[in-house]
Write an enzyme that holds these catalytic residues in place. Structure first.
Site, PDB file in Angstrom:
ATOM      1  N   LYS A  70     -46.279  78.850   0.404  1.00 33.53           N
ATOM      2  CA  LYS A  70     -44.860  78.472   0.301  1.00 33.53           C
ATOM      3  C   LYS A  70     -44.431  77.646   1.512  1.00 33.53           C
ATOM      4  CE  LYS A  70     -43.811  82.845   0.042  1.00 33.53           C
ATOM      5  NZ  LYS A  70     -45.146  83.471  -0.082  1.00 33.53           N
TER       6      LYS A  70
ATOM      7  N   GLY B 101     -44.944  85.406   6.640  1.00 34.56           N
ATOM      8  CA  GLY B 101     -45.667  84.540   7.574  1.00 34.56           C
ATOM      9  C   GLY B 101     -45.938  83.242   6.839  1.00 34.56           C
ATOM     10  N   HIS B 102     -45.138  82.229   7.121  1.00 33.93           N
ATOM     11  CA  HIS B 102     -45.249  80.953   6.411  1.00 33.93           C
ATOM     12  C   HIS B 102     -45.865  79.922   7.351  1.00 33.93           C
ATOM     13  CE1 HIS B 102     -41.791  82.280   3.518  1.00 33.93           C
ATOM     14  NE2 HIS B 102     -42.828  83.070   3.495  1.00 33.93           N
TER      15      HIS B 102
ATOM     16  N   VAL C 125     -49.535  87.165   9.495  1.00 33.83           N
ATOM     17  CA  VAL C 125     -48.738  88.021  10.374  1.00 33.83           C
ATOM     18  C   VAL C 125     -49.595  89.121  10.992  1.00 33.83           C
ATOM     19  CG1 VAL C 125     -46.876  89.746  10.387  1.00 33.83           C
ATOM     20  CG2 VAL C 125     -46.561  87.601   9.185  1.00 33.83           C
TER      21      VAL C 125
ATOM     22  N   LEU D  79     -56.526  74.313  -4.155  1.00 35.98           N
ATOM     23  CA  LEU D  79     -57.527  73.912  -5.149  1.00 35.98           C
ATOM     24  C   LEU D  79     -58.856  73.634  -4.458  1.00 35.98           C
ATOM     25  CD1 LEU D  79     -57.951  73.163  -8.179  1.00 35.98           C
ATOM     26  CD2 LEU D  79     -57.603  70.785  -7.478  1.00 35.98           C
TER      27      LEU D  79
ATOM     28  N   GLY E  10     -53.119  89.506  10.446  1.00 31.21           N
ATOM     29  CA  GLY E  10     -54.533  89.166  10.635  1.00 31.21           C
ATOM     30  C   GLY E  10     -55.465  89.940   9.704  1.00 31.21           C
ATOM     31  N   ARG E  11     -54.886  90.758   8.782  1.00 29.92           N
ATOM     32  CA  ARG E  11     -55.746  91.555   7.903  1.00 29.92           C
ATOM     33  C   ARG E  11     -56.479  90.641   6.908  1.00 29.92           C
ATOM     34  NH1 ARG E  11     -51.560  95.679   5.313  1.00 29.92           N
ATOM     35  NH2 ARG E  11     -50.212  93.854   5.459  1.00 29.92           N
TER      36      ARG E  11
ATOM     37  N   GLN F  19     -42.566  86.563   0.486  1.00 30.92           N
ATOM     38  CA  GLN F  19     -43.397  87.432  -0.345  1.00 30.92           C
ATOM     39  C   GLN F  19     -43.674  86.730  -1.682  1.00 30.92           C
ATOM     40  OE1 GLN F  19     -40.520  89.278   1.432  1.00 30.92           O
ATOM     41  NE2 GLN F  19     -42.095  89.070   2.970  1.00 30.92           N
TER      42      GLN F  19
ATOM     43  N   ARG G 204     -26.019 102.747   1.994  1.00 31.65           N
ATOM     44  CA  ARG G 204     -24.682 102.410   2.515  1.00 31.65           C
ATOM     45  C   ARG G 204     -24.415 103.017   3.894  1.00 31.65           C
ATOM     46  NH1 ARG G 204     -22.027 104.354  -2.909  1.00 31.65           N
ATOM     47  NH2 ARG G 204     -23.630 105.874  -2.448  1.00 31.65           N
TER      48      ARG G 204
ATOM     49  N   GLY H 105     -47.709  86.887  -2.727  1.00 30.44           N
ATOM     50  CA  GLY H 105     -47.411  86.342  -1.400  1.00 30.44           C
ATOM     51  C   GLY H 105     -48.533  85.462  -0.872  1.00 30.44           C
ATOM     52  N   ASP H 106     -48.222  84.744   0.206  1.00 30.37           N
ATOM     53  CA  ASP H 106     -49.189  83.879   0.892  1.00 30.37           C
ATOM     54  C   ASP H 106     -49.741  82.775  -0.007  1.00 30.37           C
ATOM     55  OD1 ASP H 106     -48.893  85.513   3.108  1.00 30.37           O
ATOM     56  OD2 ASP H 106     -50.565  86.803   2.524  1.00 30.37           O
ATOM     57  N   GLU H 107     -48.935  82.308  -0.931  1.00 31.78           N
ATOM     58  CA  GLU H 107     -49.401  81.292  -1.878  1.00 31.78           C
ATOM     59  C   GLU H 107     -49.410  79.890  -1.269  1.00 31.78           C
ATOM     60  OE1 GLU H 107     -46.836  83.341  -2.429  1.00 31.78           O
ATOM     61  OE2 GLU H 107     -47.178  84.533  -4.241  1.00 31.78           O
TER      62      GLU H 107
END
Ligand code: GDP
Ligand code: IMO
Ligand code: MG
Length: 433
Positions: free
Chosen positions: A16, A40-41, A299, A331, A301-302, A223, A142, A12-14
Site C-alpha cells: 500500500k 508499516g508502509h 515493523v 509480480l 521484522g518477523r 492492515q 467509552r 496487510g503488507d500488500e
C-alpha cells in the site's frame, strides 16, 4: 474531482505504501483512517527507504497528511516518527494534522496486551505489541481518552485518574502491580500534549472543507480486509475497521463523497501473526517466495508466512470493499517459477465452495483446490509497459482478474514508484486522473 480509498485486499503488507506514494502526486491530502503504529508502509525514494507507521505516506511528497479520528495514536511513537522524518528534511509539523477525536494509546495498553497474549489457555494472536487492541477496547467501552481530552489539562487529569484506576484493577488481576508508574505516564503525556497541540484540529471539518473547495483526498488504509475487526479472520484480526467502510467513520467523510475504492493485493499471499491461511505454502515454494519477496515484517521484522493467490479470498474482499480496480504488486517475485498455483475454491466436507467460513476453526479445515498455471522464465522486474510482460505473466493476471471479477488496473514490478505498469484505458487510470 475524485476522492479514493486505497486499501489492502489480503492480510496487510500488500504494498500500500508504494502505491500511496505513487498516487500522492495526484492528490492534495492523504489521510489515514484506522489502525495506528502497527502499520508499516514502505516507500523507496531513490535509494532512501522510509517506513511510515502512523503518519500518512503522502507526507513524503509534501502533501497535507491527516491522522483521522479512527486512528489510535501513541504520542511517543508519533514524535519519534516525526523526528526521523524531519531529519530527512520533511516539514512534518507544517504538513501534519491530527484529529482531536483520535484515541490515545498509553503504555499500560501495551502491558495489558502482553498479558492477554501470554495467557496459556488462549492461542496468541501474534499482535505487533503496540497496545492497539486495548486502546480500541477502551474506545468502545467509552472510557478512552482522546486527543482533545489530552489537550485540556484539567479534563485530562480527571479522565486519566479514572482510567488509571481501571487499569490498576486489571493490573492486579494480571499480577502486573508495580509495573506501571501512573504519575510518570501522566506527566509525560502532559508534555506530549504541548508538543502536538499546534497540529491538532477537527480533521473531519478540514477534509470536508477541502472537498468543498474541489481538493482531492486519498484515503490510505492500513492492515488489510482480512484483518478487519468485522470481516477478517476473527479473532486473528486487528481491532479496527480496515475495510473501505472504515474510511467514512474513521475520517468523518460521507460515502457520497468517495468516488472509488482500489484494492491492493500481492501476486501471492502473505500473513504475519497467527490465524488461518488456507493457501499457506509450508514447503520449498513458500521459502522461495519469502526469499525472493524479502517477506519480513516492516515493523517487527518477523518472517511473513507465504502462500499462493487465493481467489475465494479476493472475491470476498472485493465484495466487501466494492473494488473498482485491483493493483497486483510484487509480480516480479514470481519470476522464474516453473509453475504457479492458484486456489480456485475450498473443499469442505467433499463439496467445493468459495464461501469463507465465519470461524477460524472452520477456515483452518478447508482444503484449497488448486489450478496450476505455467510460470514465466523472463524477468518482469521494473517493467513499465504491459506489452513487455511475458505471455504467461499476462495470462496469469488475466486469469486472476477474470476469476475475481474485477479489473487489474495496475501492476507493480518493483518497490520503487517508477516500477509500475498502469493499464491504459483502465478504470484505475480514470480514477487517479
Ligand atoms: P504495506 O504495509 O502494504 O505498505 O506493505 P509493506 O511496506 O509492509 O510491504 C511491502 C514490501 O514489498 C515493501 O518492502 C515494499 O518495498 C516491497 N514492494 C512493494 N511493491 C513491490 C513490488 O512490486 N516488487 C517487489 N519486489 N517489492 C515490492
Ligand atoms: P500494514 O498496514 C500485516 C497483524 C498482526 C497480528 C494482527 C493483530 O503494514 O499492512 P495488532 O497489533 O494490530 O493488534 O495485531 O494484525 N497486523 C498486520 N499484519 N500488516 C500490518 O499493517 C499489520 N498490522 C497488524 O501481525 O496478526
Ligand atoms: Mg506493512
Amino acid at each position: 474531482m475524485s476522492n479514493i480509498i486505497i486499501l489492502g485486499a489480503q492480510w496487510g503488507d500488500e504494498g500500500k505504501g508504494k502505491l500511496v506514494d505513487l498516487l500522492s502526486e495526484k492528490f492534495d491530502i492523504v489521510t489515514r483512517y484506522q489502525g495506528g503504529h502497527n502499520a508499516g508502509h514502505t516507500v523507496f525514494i531513490g535509494q532512501k527507504k522510509f517506513v511510515l507507521k502512523l503518519i500518512p505516506s503522502g507526507i513524503l511528497r509534501g502533501k497535507r497528511a491527516v491522522i483521522g479520528n479512527g486512528v489510535v495514536l501513541d504520542p511517543a511513537a508519533l514524535l519519534e516518527e516525526m523526528t526521523s522524518l524531519e531529519a530527512s528534511g520533511i516539514d512534518v509539523a507544517g504538513l501534519l494534522s491530527i484529529s482531536n477525536r483520535a484515541h490515545i494509546i498509553f503504555p499500560f495498553h501495551r502491558l495489558v496486551e502482553k498479558a492477554s497474549e501470554s495467557r496459556s489457555d488462549r492461542t496468541a494472536i501474534g499482535t505487533t505489541s503496540r497496545g492497539i487492541g486495548p486502546c480500541y477496547e477502551d474506545k468502545i467501552a467509552r472510557r478512552g481518552i482522546r486527543v482533545a481530552d489530552l489537550l485540556d489539562r484539567e479534563g485530562f487529569r480527571q479522565l486519566y485518574r479514572v482510567l488509571a484506576e481501571d487499569k490498576q484493577t486489571i493490573a492486579e488481576a494480571f499480577r502486573l502491580e508495580g509495573a506501571i508508574d501512573y504519575a510518570k505516564i501522566r506527566d509525560d503525556y502532559e508534555c506530549f500534549a504541548d508538543r502536538i497541540r499546534s497540529m491538532v484540529c477537527d480533521t473531519s471539518r478540514l477534509l470536508n472543507q477541502a472537498i468543498q473547495q474541489g481538493k482531492r483526498i486519498l484515503f490510505e488504509g492500513a492492515q488489510g480486509t482480512m484483518l478487519d475487526i468485522d470481516h477478517g479472520t476473527y479473532p486473528f484480526v486487528t481491532s479496527s475497521s480496515a475495510a473501505a467502510g472504515g474510511a467514512c467513520t474513521g475520517a468523518g467523510v460521507a460515502p457520497t463523497r468517495i468516488h472509488g475504492v482500489i484494492g491492493v493485493s500481492k501476486a501471492y499471499v502473505t500473513r504475519v501473526g497467527s490465524g488461518p491461511f488456507p493457501t499457506e505454502a509450508l514447503d520449498e515454494a513458500g521459502e522461495r517466495i519469502r526469499r525472493a519477496g524479502n517477506e519480513f515484517g516492516a515493523v517487527t521484522g518477523r518472517p511473513r508466512r507465504c502462500g499462493w493467490f487465493d481467489i475465494p479470498l479476493l472475491r470476498y474482499t472485493s465484495a466487501i470493499n466494492g473494488f473498482d480496480s485491483i493493483v497486483i504488486t510484487k509480480l516480479d517475485v514470481l519470476d522464474g517459477f516453473p509453475e504457479i498455483k492458484v486456489c480456485t475454491g475450498y473443499r469442505v466436507n467433499g463439496r467445493v465452495t468459495d464461501e469463507i467460513p465465519a470461524t477460524a476453526r472452520l477456515l483452518e479445515k478447508v482444503e484449497p483446490v488448486y489450478q496450476m498455471l505455467p510460470g514465466w522464465e523472463a524477468s518482469t522486474r521494473a517493467l513499465v509497459d504491459h506489452r513487455a510482460l511475458p505471455d504467461n505473466a499476462r495470462r496469469y493476471l488475466d486469469y486472476l482478474s477474470k476469476q475475481v471479477g474485477v479489473e487489474i488496473g495496475c501492476i507493480s514490478t518493483g518497490p520503487e514508484r517508477n516500477e509500475t505498469i498502469i493499464l491504459p484505458g483502465s478504470r484505475f487510470e480514470k480514477l487517479i486522473g
